[in-house]
Motif scaffolding. Structure first.
Motif, PDB file in Angstrom:
ATOM      1  N   THR A 131       0.831  -1.205   0.000  1.00  0.00           N
ATOM      2  CA  THR A 131       0.000   0.000   0.000  1.00  0.00           C
ATOM      3  C   THR A 131       0.862   1.250   0.000  1.00  0.00           C
ATOM      4  OG1 THR A 131      -1.733  -1.197   1.202  1.00  0.00           O
ATOM      5  CG2 THR A 131      -1.857   1.199   1.206  1.00  0.00           C
ATOM      6  N   TYR A 134       2.290   1.692  -3.444  1.00  0.00           N
ATOM      7  CA  TYR A 134       1.252   2.171  -4.368  1.00  0.00           C
ATOM      8  C   TYR A 134       1.004   3.667  -4.167  1.00  0.00           C
ATOM      9  CZ  TYR A 134      -3.232   2.725  -6.688  1.00  0.00           C
ATOM     10  OH  TYR A 134      -4.246   3.158  -7.496  1.00  0.00           O
ATOM     11  N   MET A 135       0.990   4.109  -2.925  1.00  0.00           N
ATOM     12  CA  MET A 135       0.795   5.537  -2.642  1.00  0.00           C
ATOM     13  C   MET A 135       1.966   6.358  -3.184  1.00  0.00           C
ATOM     14  SD  MET A 135      -0.709   5.103   1.236  1.00  0.00           S
ATOM     15  CE  MET A 135      -0.890   6.843   1.601  1.00  0.00           C
ATOM     16  N   GLN A 136       3.172   5.856  -3.025  1.00  0.00           N
ATOM     17  CA  GLN A 136       4.338   6.558  -3.579  1.00  0.00           C
ATOM     18  C   GLN A 136       4.278   6.598  -5.106  1.00  0.00           C
ATOM     19  OE1 GLN A 136       7.298   4.079  -1.563  1.00  0.00           O
ATOM     20  NE2 GLN A 136       7.937   5.839  -0.332  1.00  0.00           N
ATOM     21  N   SER A 138       1.559   6.607  -6.949  1.00  0.00           N
ATOM     22  CA  SER A 138       0.526   7.555  -7.382  1.00  0.00           C
ATOM     23  C   SER A 138       1.049   8.993  -7.342  1.00  0.00           C
ATOM     24  CB  SER A 138      -0.712   7.420  -6.494  1.00  0.00           C
ATOM     25  OG  SER A 138      -0.439   7.826  -5.164  1.00  0.00           O
ATOM     26  N   PHE A 150      -6.236  11.901  -8.120  1.00  0.00           N
ATOM     27  CA  PHE A 150      -5.192  11.579  -7.150  1.00  0.00           C
ATOM     28  C   PHE A 150      -4.577  12.850  -6.558  1.00  0.00           C
ATOM     29  CE2 PHE A 150      -5.374   7.850  -9.926  1.00  0.00           C
ATOM     30  CZ  PHE A 150      -5.488   6.846  -8.986  1.00  0.00           C
ATOM     31  N   TRP A 154      -4.629  13.724  -2.578  1.00  0.00           N
ATOM     32  CA  TRP A 154      -3.377  13.993  -1.872  1.00  0.00           C
ATOM     33  C   TRP A 154      -3.385  15.389  -1.246  1.00  0.00           C
ATOM     34  CZ3 TRP A 154      -0.234  10.943   0.263  1.00  0.00           C
ATOM     35  CH2 TRP A 154       0.081   9.703  -0.287  1.00  0.00           C
ATOM     36  N   THR A 157      -5.632  15.286   1.810  1.00  0.00           N
ATOM     37  CA  THR A 157      -5.024  14.532   2.915  1.00  0.00           C
ATOM     38  C   THR A 157      -3.896  15.306   3.569  1.00  0.00           C
ATOM     39  OG1 THR A 157      -5.559  12.461   1.776  1.00  0.00           O
ATOM     40  CG2 THR A 157      -3.941  12.345   3.542  1.00  0.00           C
ATOM     41  N   ALA A 166       3.756  10.068   0.901  1.00  0.00           N
ATOM     42  CA  ALA A 166       3.349   8.803   1.507  1.00  0.00           C
ATOM     43  C   ALA A 166       4.207   8.474   2.721  1.00  0.00           C
ATOM     44  CB  ALA A 166       3.439   7.687   0.480  1.00  0.00           C
ATOM     45  N   MET A 222       1.103   8.174   5.424  1.00  0.00           N
ATOM     46  CA  MET A 222       0.826   6.805   5.871  1.00  0.00           C
ATOM     47  C   MET A 222       0.816   6.762   7.397  1.00  0.00           C
ATOM     48  SD  MET A 222       0.495   3.765   4.244  1.00  0.00           S
ATOM     49  CE  MET A 222       0.597   2.009   4.564  1.00  0.00           C
TER      50      MET A 222
END
Length: 328
Positions: A131, A134-136, A138, A150, A154, A157, A166, A222
């Motif tokens: 996960t 995957y975040m990195q 994106s 995306f 981001w 968040t 991330a 994260m």
């Protein structure tokens, strides 16, 4: 509680409400897909609410190369179709419709549970490495694009959870955004903001000077999201239990409509069949010795079986099997 009308009424009212919400969502998506500016102008003039602009901005976003409206509109159609099946089953007692309703609700519930709970909350809570990668990825591939889903997620968040990237601000070093902004280390959303609406940072050099301390560059999202999940763990569990109970109630009401029995009567029958399963009766077949050798006869004539449910104790049932062939 001793009639089948209660499940039909509750299920019908629930599906009417769901159909209205799904229809409104579909109309908003279709309107924004045709002309977002007209949607924003008309609704903001009437309501004077900032949420109209937020909705219009969200509807303009793209997931990869696909507008988000092309994803949300089919979801709205499926939701309306599911509600229609529930209404047909509850209002007209169409068993095929109520079975389709059970299937569609179960599929949608499983997809939502997998996407939001397993792929989202659970993987972040357990600090899943896939996960995080995957975040990195994106950030590296999509962050910074105009009207990108995306990028929107981001930015939201990082502003609301006061984090950066991330894992850290280094996730932006090889991103498309950094190529377009070589003089900046990370976006302004990672800075300590004096005004979150206008994205005004406390220090103007926060994302250009690596030694500036007015930022959250070392706090990965994260970690911030995992901390937020731990803090609100009780609320999350409560809402999950509430949704599970709601799903079970819908399934129980649908089961009552299929069986055509009262709520407690259907529950009593189900529990009785689980606790005391009836042995399968074997019918003895004898062959005739007459000239009609190809004919077979059942040893006993068929019987009409009636099940009576006690009003005082719904979990107690009686079976009455009169002889239909007896001469009175």
């Amino acid at each position: 509680m001793h009639t089948v009308g209660l499940p039909r009424t509750c299920l019908g009212f629930t599906n009417v409400l769901c159909f209205i919400l799904a229809f409104i969502s579909f109309v908003i998506c279709a309107w924004c897909a045709i002309n977002t500016e007209f949607f924003e102008e008309v609704n903001y003039t009437v309501t004077k609410s900032q949420s109209v602009r937020t909705i219009a901005k969200f509807m303009n976003l793209k997931v990869w190369i696909t507008p988000i409206t092309t994803i949300l509109m089919p979801v709205g159609v499926v939701a309306m179709l599911t509600s229609c099946c529930g209404l047909l089953g509850a209002g007209c007692k169409v068993k095929c419709a109520i079975k389709s309703y059970i299937f569609l609700v179960s599929v949608l519930s499983l997809v939502g549970f997998w996407l939001f709970i397993i792929s989202g909350l659970y993987n972040i809570y357990t600090n899943n490495e896939k996960t995080a990668r995957y975040m990195q990825g994106s950030i590296r591939l999509y962050y910074g694009k105009e009207d990108d889903f995306f990028t929107y997620i981001w930015n939201y968040t990082m502003v609301n959870h006061e984090c950066c990237g991330a894992v850290s601000y280094r996730d932006f070093s090889k991103s498309t955004w950094r190529e377009n902004n070589p003089d900046k280390l990370f976006p302004v959303q990672c800075c300590t903001l004096a005004n979150t609406s206008s994205l005004e940072p406390v220090s103007k050099k926060c994302n250009t000077d690596e030694e500036d301390e007015h930022s959250h560059k070392e706090i990965g999202c994260m970690h911030a999201l995992r901390k937020s999940i731990k803090t609100n763990k009780g609320k999350i569990i409560f809402y999950l239990i509430l949704l599970a109970v709601f799903y079970l109630v819908l399934m129980l009401f649908s089961y009552c409509i299929i069986k055509g029995e009262p709520l407690l009567g259907a529950m009593a029958t189900g529990f009785a069949n689980v606790l005391n399963p009836k042995p399968r009766e074997e019918t003895q077949v004898i062959q005739s010795r007459t000239s009609l050798e190809n004919m077979i006869f059942v040893e006993e004539p068929p019987k009409k079986v009636m099940r009576v449910v006690s009003t005082a104790n719904p979990f107690q049932t009686y079976t009455f099997a009169p002889n239909s062939y007896s001469v009175k």
